[in-house]
Design an enzyme around this catalytic site. Sequence first.
Site: not given
Length: 541
Positions: A379, A513, A515
């Site tokens: 990001c 993102h 993750e």
Amino acid sequence: MARFIFITGGVVSSLGKGLASAALGALLQARGFSVRLRKLDPYLNVDPGTMSPYQHGEVYVTDDGAETDLDLGHYERFTGVPSRRSDNVTTGRIYQTILTKERRGDYLGGTVQVIPHVTDAIKEFVLADTDDTDFVLVEIGGTVGDIESLPFMEAIRQLGNDLPPQHAVYVHLTLVPYIPSAGELKTKPTQHSVKELRSIGIQPNIILCRCDREVPEGERKKIALFCNVRPENVIQALDVGSIYEVPISYHAEKFDDRILDAFGLSAPAPDLARWQEIHRRWTQPEGEVTIAIVGKYTGLKDAYKSLAEALYHGGIANNVKVNLEWIESETFEKEDAVAHLEEVDGILVPGGFGYRGVEGKIAAANFARNHRVPYFGICFGMQIAVIEAARNLSGLEHASSTEFGPTAEPVVGLMTEWVRGNERETRSKDGDLGGTMRLGAFDASLKPGSHAAGIYGTTAISERHRHRYEVNINYVPRLEQRGLLFSGLSPDGQLPEIVEIPDHPWFIGVQFHPELKSKPFDPHPLFASFIKAALDQSRLV
């Protein structure tokens, strides 16, 4: 009809209700049941989207664009069930809904009250969209006795009577502290916590005792006697070496057996093979790597909870231990990055907002590019990498982001519109902050033959976003002439999604993102690849 498990907490906060809920959900899944997990948050914010990470930790984003509590990340990582907007609600959102109805006249002039209107709205949220699920686990945020959580406690008390018999079970998580000067565990805090719970009409079926050592049988019987539960339903939740050991530990304590007993159900023993393999890889790694996380919220690790876990998942995928070195980005504005980064095997710059620490992050990206150390920008970390390259490769010495103020070279700028499916969404510079970012899952197209496409094994991906600034597409040609490759774009070709340096061992920035979608039993490919590159880097030293 779904059966409901309500998880409350007592004595102190941060005992791990979210982990307890997630691990129990994983155990029920392993016994063949379908599960859904939900979180009731008592604070007055509509959602955590505008809260400081230091106040709340990370904001977890769902596919459908909800900004939610970080515990929903635990739920997904343990069960693999994608969370939705309907899985997290706050007092603020409940009141917003009720007051909107009141202003519209939906209550026909009646007096709007906590009971029944607020409690009914909470119950409606809990029960919604659960018909196709065997178990719904509902975590109530905060601690028993908090004034703000009383409407939620009253709502779940009422549900115990509203639902059919043996369709609601209450689990209370408490602390059983060890007092060194007395040389013993103390049960009194648990007794008082359960007393508080019973005073509002909730009798727990199971008491889960957080402790750092075994709770002797005598203390368990004492808790059972004073808290009005069966002795076998006083279950210890011992500290373990990894959160992914919790399902194994809970099953050893027969937590899932007691849950099924409380519902009058039986089921085959759980298949814990994947958790045992994860535990084996965690405790018996074949190597290790050190990753520097250069961020601005490193004082609170929960600000990057999903990120840290995804890095550990990358370690599990490669059977190596991942050591995390948390570095405040402002450090590099005062000191040379070499002193802190020359011994690490990989550098990750995560998301963030605002100007503080930006120049330090740019220094970290510069170090990674010049010293050929694996770099992962997420990001804001992608935007940082692009700004660094614009300044030092393309000669745009004033390259910056409009997020930091007016700039002659707006390499990164505010997005005002984008496409979601067949709809065009627009935003105003002066609009509200809450819920106005590009949020949720969006598709991206990858360039065939790129490093990113090779890692994903496809050229069509979907990832979760949370940002309002984007790399300016007008600068892409000039940057690509200087060695960058924008290997991922939005389907309409207007929004850069992935940037990489093809002749670097591993240098990738992503606007999304990744993750948020990583799991210990299904590590995200970008994190698995990044840790593999870091492992290769460690072998070069």
